[in-house]
Design a protein around this motif. Structure first.
Motif, PDB file in Angstrom:
ATOM      1  N   GLU A  78     -16.558 -20.968  33.547  1.00 58.05           N
ATOM      2  CA  GLU A  78     -16.408 -19.632  32.752  1.00 58.05           C
ATOM      3  C   GLU A  78     -15.924 -19.855  31.580  1.00 58.05           C
ATOM      4  OE1 GLU A  78     -13.963 -15.614  33.670  1.00 58.05           O
ATOM      5  OE2 GLU A  78     -13.961 -17.116  35.424  1.00 58.05           O
ATOM      6  N   LEU A  79     -16.827 -19.064  30.557  1.00 56.06           N
ATOM      7  CA  LEU A  79     -16.186 -19.317  29.240  1.00 56.06           C
ATOM      8  C   LEU A  79     -15.216 -18.287  28.697  1.00 56.06           C
ATOM      9  CD1 LEU A  79     -19.112 -20.000  26.759  1.00 56.06           C
ATOM     10  CD2 LEU A  79     -16.948 -19.054  25.749  1.00 56.06           C
ATOM     11  N   ILE A  80     -14.011 -18.720  27.965  1.00 57.72           N
ATOM     12  CA  ILE A  80     -13.073 -17.902  27.685  1.00 57.72           C
ATOM     13  C   ILE A  80     -13.227 -17.305  26.008  1.00 57.72           C
ATOM     14  CG2 ILE A  80     -10.538 -17.665  27.390  1.00 57.72           C
ATOM     15  CD1 ILE A  80     -10.507 -19.539  29.644  1.00 57.72           C
ATOM     16  N   GLU A  81     -13.531 -18.468  25.121  1.00 55.07           N
ATOM     17  CA  GLU A  81     -13.777 -18.453  23.734  1.00 55.07           C
ATOM     18  C   GLU A  81     -14.823 -19.081  23.474  1.00 55.07           C
ATOM     19  OE1 GLU A  81     -10.308 -19.607  21.756  1.00 55.07           O
ATOM     20  OE2 GLU A  81      -8.859 -18.310  22.648  1.00 55.07           O
ATOM     21  N   TYR A 139     -15.520 -24.767  22.315  1.00 53.58           N
ATOM     22  CA  TYR A 139     -15.214 -23.510  23.355  1.00 53.58           C
ATOM     23  C   TYR A 139     -14.159 -23.840  24.069  1.00 53.58           C
ATOM     24  CZ  TYR A 139     -20.483 -23.433  22.207  1.00 53.58           C
ATOM     25  OH  TYR A 139     -21.518 -23.448  21.289  1.00 53.58           O
ATOM     26  N   ILE A 140     -13.923 -22.686  24.873  1.00 57.16           N
ATOM     27  CA  ILE A 140     -12.617 -22.788  25.780  1.00 57.16           C
ATOM     28  C   ILE A 140     -13.202 -22.213  26.965  1.00 57.16           C
ATOM     29  CG2 ILE A 140     -10.546 -22.164  26.648  1.00 57.16           C
ATOM     30  CD1 ILE A 140     -10.291 -23.869  24.009  1.00 57.16           C
ATOM     31  N   PHE A 141     -12.957 -23.073  28.056  1.00 59.23           N
ATOM     32  CA  PHE A 141     -13.611 -22.960  29.427  1.00 59.23           C
ATOM     33  C   PHE A 141     -12.582 -23.107  30.327  1.00 59.23           C
ATOM     34  CE2 PHE A 141     -17.708 -24.149  27.589  1.00 59.23           C
ATOM     35  CZ  PHE A 141     -18.580 -23.408  28.007  1.00 59.23           C
ATOM     36  N   ALA A 166      -9.284 -27.785  39.692  1.00 62.30           N
ATOM     37  CA  ALA A 166      -9.380 -26.719  38.894  1.00 62.30           C
ATOM     38  C   ALA A 166      -8.722 -26.926  37.704  1.00 62.30           C
ATOM     39  CB  ALA A 166      -8.965 -25.257  39.374  1.00 62.30           C
ATOM     40  N   CYS A 167      -9.313 -26.572  36.518  1.00 60.57           N
ATOM     41  CA  CYS A 167      -8.560 -26.671  35.223  1.00 60.57           C
ATOM     42  C   CYS A 167      -9.061 -25.740  33.991  1.00 60.57           C
ATOM     43  CB  CYS A 167      -8.543 -28.207  34.841  1.00 60.57           C
ATOM     44  SG  CYS A 167     -10.309 -28.540  34.260  1.00 60.57           S
ATOM     45  N   GLU A 168      -8.381 -25.994  32.826  1.00 57.73           N
ATOM     46  CA  GLU A 168      -9.052 -25.159  31.723  1.00 57.73           C
ATOM     47  C   GLU A 168      -9.337 -26.353  30.674  1.00 57.73           C
ATOM     48  OE1 GLU A 168      -6.044 -22.486  29.849  1.00 57.73           O
ATOM     49  OE2 GLU A 168      -5.931 -21.537  31.787  1.00 57.73           O
ATOM     50  N   ALA A 169     -10.332 -26.098  29.937  1.00 55.67           N
ATOM     51  CA  ALA A 169     -10.800 -27.232  29.136  1.00 55.67           C
ATOM     52  C   ALA A 169     -11.127 -27.001  27.734  1.00 55.67           C
ATOM     53  CB  ALA A 169     -12.015 -28.041  29.776  1.00 55.67           C
TER      54      ALA A 169
END
Length: 211
Positions: free
Chosen positions: A73-76, A58-60, A42-45
């Motif tokens: 899951e899209l954050i920005e 994009y930030i996911f 699991a991570c942010e990307a």
């Protein structure tokens, strides 16, 4: 006395040179061992897609579980916040909670979404016989760079390059290149978690949206 000096010199040689820096092959083995042990992550990307027009970033949040379950899951940007892409190993679904709708992708293969995942790189890397490695220094950090081809001979998604931070022993950057060696996708990983427990429901579309 002469024998003692020789023994001392040999001892110092072992200390100074026997524990020297690891070779690229040693580091490659370490990275290979690390990657082969990834059953989930699991991570942010931060993902930049470089098409024919202006690059889009994009930030996911990202989740992966072997052998082939993916979730994004899209954050920005804010306008797309909460948009989710799920691949359960058979089909891909795109969920937009803001309008309470779900779409199904006809083909997940060779999609931007698939190529964003380190999990997809791991599949290609473990199955490929065409892997290149080298060490590269950027600023004060040293990376082991691993190149592998993407199967299918796709024009836009031809080759992948993974940058592994040697000190942290964590993947930091994934790049996807087209057949002309132009960069198509760049993914920077943050807050990387090895082998978290990911339940089946994480990769399942809610029944209320499937109807």
């Amino acid at each position: 006395m002469k024998c003692l000096k020789i023994v001392f010199v040999l001892f110092m040689v072992v200390i100074l040179f026997g524990c020297g820096p690891k070779t690229d092959e040693d580091l490659f083995y370490d990275v290979q061992k690390m990657m082969s042990r990834i059953d989930s992550y699991a991570c942010e990307a931060e993902i930049t897609v470089k098409g024919n027009l202006t690059p889009e970033t994009y930030i996911f949040k990202q989740w992966f579980r072997k052998p082939n379950k993916f979730k994004l899951e899209l954050i920005e940007p804010e306008s797309l916040n909460g948009k989710i892409t799920i691949y359960d190993g058979r089909k891909a679904s795109i969920i937009h909670p803001q309008i309470n709708q779900v779409w199904f992708m006809e083909s997940f293969q060779h999609s931007d979404e698939q190529n964003m995942f380190l999990g997809y790189f791991l599949q290609n890397y473990l199955e490929s016989e065409d892997v290149e490695i080298h060490r590269e220094v950027k600023g004060e950090e040293t990376f082991l760079v691993v190149d592998t081809e993407i199967p299918g001979n796709h024009v836009y998604f031809h080759r992948q390059r993974l940058w592994v931070n040697i000190e942290k022993m964590e993947p930091e950057l994934l790049q996807v290149f087209d057949a002309n060696d132009g960069m198509r996708i760049e993914v920077r990983y943050f807050n990387f978690q090895y082998n978290p427990k990911l339940e089946d429901h994480l990769f399942t579309v809610p029944e209320s949206l499937e109807k």
